[in-house]
Design a protein around this motif. Sequence first.
Motif, PDB file in Angstrom:
ATOM      1  N   ALA A 475       0.849  -1.201   0.000  1.00 46.01           N
ATOM      2  CA  ALA A 475       0.000   0.000   0.000  1.00 46.01           C
ATOM      3  C   ALA A 475       0.879   1.244   0.000  1.00 46.01           C
ATOM      4  CB  ALA A 475      -0.894  -0.010   1.233  1.00 46.01           C
ATOM      5  N   ASP A 476       0.466   2.205  -0.790  1.00 40.89           N
ATOM      6  CA  ASP A 476       1.214   3.463  -0.890  1.00 40.89           C
ATOM      7  C   ASP A 476       0.721   4.469   0.149  1.00 40.89           C
ATOM      8  OD1 ASP A 476       2.897   2.712  -2.856  1.00 40.89           O
ATOM      9  OD2 ASP A 476       1.627   3.387  -4.502  1.00 40.89           O
ATOM     10  N   PRO A 477       1.446   5.573   0.329  1.00 36.99           N
ATOM     11  CA  PRO A 477       0.951   6.600   1.253  1.00 36.99           C
ATOM     12  C   PRO A 477      -0.442   7.041   0.801  1.00 36.99           C
ATOM     13  CG  PRO A 477       3.190   7.121   0.547  1.00 36.99           C
ATOM     14  CD  PRO A 477       2.740   5.955  -0.266  1.00 36.99           C
ATOM     15  N   GLY A 478      -1.317   7.287   1.743  1.00 36.19           N
ATOM     16  CA  GLY A 478      -2.689   7.663   1.400  1.00 36.19           C
ATOM     17  C   GLY A 478      -3.621   6.461   1.399  1.00 36.19           C
ATOM     18  N   GLU A 479      -3.035   5.274   1.428  1.00 35.13           N
ATOM     19  CA  GLU A 479      -3.878   4.076   1.406  1.00 35.13           C
ATOM     20  C   GLU A 479      -3.948   3.423   2.794  1.00 35.13           C
ATOM     21  OE1 GLU A 479      -3.679   2.712  -3.206  1.00 35.13           O
ATOM     22  OE2 GLU A 479      -2.010   2.033  -1.975  1.00 35.13           O
ATOM     23  N   GLU A 480      -3.716   4.238   3.824  1.00 37.25           N
ATOM     24  CA  GLU A 480      -3.755   3.725   5.196  1.00 37.25           C
ATOM     25  C   GLU A 480      -5.112   3.123   5.559  1.00 37.25           C
ATOM     26  OE1 GLU A 480      -2.293   6.550   4.375  1.00 37.25           O
ATOM     27  OE2 GLU A 480      -0.204   6.285   4.983  1.00 37.25           O
ATOM     28  N   PRO A 481      -6.250   3.767   5.164  1.00 38.95           N
ATOM     29  CA  PRO A 481      -7.546   3.161   5.538  1.00 38.95           C
ATOM     30  C   PRO A 481      -7.699   1.747   4.982  1.00 38.95           C
ATOM     31  CG  PRO A 481      -7.862   5.410   4.770  1.00 38.95           C
ATOM     32  CD  PRO A 481      -6.431   5.072   4.506  1.00 38.95           C
ATOM     33  N   GLU A 482      -7.279   1.542   3.732  1.00 36.85           N
ATOM     34  CA  GLU A 482      -7.376   0.206   3.131  1.00 36.85           C
ATOM     35  C   GLU A 482      -6.477  -0.776   3.877  1.00 36.85           C
ATOM     36  OE1 GLU A 482      -7.281   2.927   1.458  1.00 36.85           O
ATOM     37  OE2 GLU A 482      -8.875   2.850  -0.040  1.00 36.85           O
ATOM     38  N   LEU A 483      -5.307  -0.295   4.266  1.00 35.36           N
ATOM     39  CA  LEU A 483      -4.377  -1.153   4.981  1.00 35.36           C
ATOM     40  C   LEU A 483      -4.953  -1.536   6.346  1.00 35.36           C
ATOM     41  CD1 LEU A 483      -1.601  -2.419   4.654  1.00 35.36           C
ATOM     42  CD2 LEU A 483      -0.602  -0.412   5.739  1.00 35.36           C
ATOM     43  N   LEU A 484      -5.600  -0.540   6.987  1.00 35.28           N
ATOM     44  CA  LEU A 484      -6.215  -0.806   8.289  1.00 35.28           C
ATOM     45  C   LEU A 484      -7.315  -1.864   8.135  1.00 35.28           C
ATOM     46  CD1 LEU A 484      -6.294  -0.032  11.266  1.00 35.28           C
ATOM     47  CD2 LEU A 484      -7.976   1.739  10.698  1.00 35.28           C
ATOM     48  N   ALA A 485      -8.086  -1.752   7.059  1.00 38.01           N
ATOM     49  CA  ALA A 485      -9.152  -2.733   6.816  1.00 38.01           C
ATOM     50  C   ALA A 485      -8.540  -4.121   6.622  1.00 38.01           C
ATOM     51  CB  ALA A 485      -9.955  -2.324   5.589  1.00 38.01           C
ATOM     52  N   THR A 486      -7.427  -4.182   5.928  1.00 42.96           N
ATOM     53  CA  THR A 486      -6.742  -5.462   5.715  1.00 42.96           C
ATOM     54  C   THR A 486      -6.275  -6.038   7.051  1.00 42.96           C
ATOM     55  OG1 THR A 486      -5.994  -4.665   3.592  1.00 42.96           O
ATOM     56  CG2 THR A 486      -4.815  -6.545   4.486  1.00 42.96           C
ATOM     57  N   LEU A 487      -5.751  -5.151   7.909  1.00 42.33           N
ATOM     58  CA  LEU A 487      -5.271  -5.594   9.226  1.00 42.33           C
ATOM     59  C   LEU A 487      -6.433  -6.145  10.061  1.00 42.33           C
ATOM     60  CD1 LEU A 487      -2.855  -5.585  11.307  1.00 42.33           C
ATOM     61  CD2 LEU A 487      -3.811  -3.444  12.131  1.00 42.33           C
ATOM     62  N   THR A 488      -7.552  -5.426  10.031  1.00 48.32           N
ATOM     63  CA  THR A 488      -8.720  -5.856  10.808  1.00 48.32           C
ATOM     64  C   THR A 488      -9.176  -7.244  10.341  1.00 48.32           C
ATOM     65  OG1 THR A 488      -9.328  -3.541  10.847  1.00 48.32           O
ATOM     66  CG2 THR A 488     -11.008  -5.089  11.580  1.00 48.32           C
ATOM     67  N   ASP A 489      -9.189  -7.401   9.040  1.00 48.69           N
ATOM     68  CA  ASP A 489      -9.589  -8.673   8.446  1.00 48.69           C
ATOM     69  C   ASP A 489      -8.621  -9.788   8.867  1.00 48.69           C
ATOM     70  OD1 ASP A 489     -11.308 -10.025   6.694  1.00 48.69           O
ATOM     71  OD2 ASP A 489      -9.691 -10.092   5.192  1.00 48.69           O
TER      72      ASP A 489
END
Lengths: 530, 169
Positions: A475-489
């Motif tokens: 994930a690139d900078p700015g894609e933290e929300p998507e990364l967080l969703a991946t972590l939660t999953d």
Amino acid sequence: MAHTQKIPPAIPYLIRGYPWQHLGSLGFLFFWLIAVTGFYLFAVLDTSVEGVYSSIVWLTREQWYLGGIIRSLHRYAADAFILVTLLHLTREFLLGRYGGFRRFSWLTGVPLLWFAYISGIGGFWLNWDQLGQFSAVASAEWLDWLPIFATPFTRNFLTAAAVSDRLFTLLVFVHIGVPLLLIFGLWFHVQRINRAEVFPPRALGIGALAALLTLALALPVVSQGKADLAVVPGPLALDWFYLFLHPLMYVSSPASVWTLIAGITLFLLLLPFLPSSRRVPSIAVVNPDNCNGCRRCFDDCPYAAIVMVPHPQATIVKPGLQLAKVMPDLCASCGICAGSCPSSTPFRNVPALVTGIDMPQLPVEALRQALKLRLAALEGDTRIVVFGCDHGASVEALSGADVAGFSLICTGMLPPSFVDYAWREGAAGVLVTGCRDSACAFRLGSRWSEQRLLGLREPRLRFNAARERLCIAWADPGEEPELLATLTDFRRRLATFAPPPVLQANRLDGISPNTPETNAGTGGTADGQI
Amino acid sequence: MVKSKPLAWLAQGLLYALFALIIGTFSSWPKYRHLAPEQALIKLSFTHHGKRVEDCRQRTPEELAKLPPNMRAPMQCQRERSPVTVEVDLDGQRIYRHVAAPSGLSKDGASTVYQRLEMLAGEHRLAVRLKDSAGGSDFDYRREETVTLKPGQVLVIDFNAEKGGITLL
Ligand code: SF4
Ligand code: SF4
């Protein structure tokens, strides 16, 4: 099998990352398209002064379905080539990529601009239509400002009688010869780039070619009336990508255009030597006692900054033993070499871990210590270690009671054995992130990491624990929300597995691994504070 | 952030379309007109060796004797050439004057001139004068003519001593 999470690219990523990362390789693609179409044109063209115009017009009108399209592709690929080349130059300039280890690539790139313009402008002359005539006369007037020709070059285009077949043969020779120099220059240009990308990703390449083909069909390139030196051409459909210098000269003077071009060239050539472009690099350091000459760092370094030399400890028993040596001027301080070294394994039974090649600002020993400490401070059954990098999506945003984030210089500096180590030290799962492959700040970091973690490249991750406990998500900078969703999953999935053996053992012993004072899963920085 | 695939595809498509649009546009637009519609152009250009600054002279027998046998040329000539002066008048007005120095370190090469002179199309009285000798004040070659220039026409003024001097092409 390790879980590789594909985060769909977002629009800002399209703008920031994908196509712009491949301008250089797009340039290569367009160059080859120019070369292939040029072969056909050269084969069918009558290159005499009298014949060239009519043979191109014939190609465009009568053989529009092949020769006409090829002619249009030749021109549009040349335009696209100069466009991506200039964008590539601007991008590298804006990113400050011209000094230090990039100096060689920068300096070898500058003459390529000259070659591109010389061969491009010469190509217009060869049509010998009114545009070619205008360009030839304007270029000759510009060249004559320099006292290089005994007889003014312009006199070659004074009257129709002055233009000879011999001159045209020479022009064809230049139009083919200079691109050959360009290939040679391109080869030099990528010399210091390990595994240089000379072809763009397939989808991008196909898309770009399809765009040019559509353009060639929708807007075929046509000649603009036969050259007639007794008349100044009327309004011309000018190719501004190449020929903008001519109008510029007529509104100013040949001297000012020379000054401008010479000034820009000089600026570009001096840029890598300006004091502001110097940095104080913390280059990789080799420890001969821990280097067995395996060449993995040599293979993985994205900037060809490592050479192999005879090891001082070479003996009769091991006569060919080699040692890695870092070329300071070429080192980008990415740490990918540290991640590739077999000596970087944290399982080594030594009081202080010293590896074969390491980054002074973030040694593997500091990473090992921090990992131990931070893991011990985490709470819960789904303790997760996140390895990210300073250039990708921030791992700070993922911090929590059960998450310890480590921001490395580049994810490529992570020795895969650290994942195994994290599992053994009590992590329920490990999430590896960093810039997307196409946007990797150090070109190959994400690619090498993924291949090592999936067991496709040395050093490979030994899957002693369940592979499901590893998640890779770029994930690139700015894609933290998507990364967080991946972590939660990922956390949800981990919760369905049995707790890691270390935690089970601790529970049996009645030990709590939690130390609340240090329980903060924050990301690290490049200066060693992880 | 765009998560749906069609939108991502659309974005990509737009990017390729934009790329083609930029290439297609600036490869032929805006049109450029080099010379205003009512204008014509005179190109004055020649490359010509001026006369020698000094005339060749006969070597005396004493001078010849001093020279090595293989270099005993009877005439001694200075290499330096005179600069070439050219003047152009249009309708009685001088529009150009230039003294072209001989090329070469020893000033023994040709003098060259290339000059564009833009003017309104139509009938003009054109006078061209050229001087290629050092001494005297008069011009060695002259040509005066009434020319009618069409819009966009290029008239070349050249010089060729063997073809009668100043030529209009
Ligand atoms: S730090 Fe990066 S650039 Fe420097 S030697 Fe190691 S891999 Fe190569
Ligand atoms: S990877 Fe390590 S052991 Fe192998 S050559 Fe490089 S420094 Fe030496």
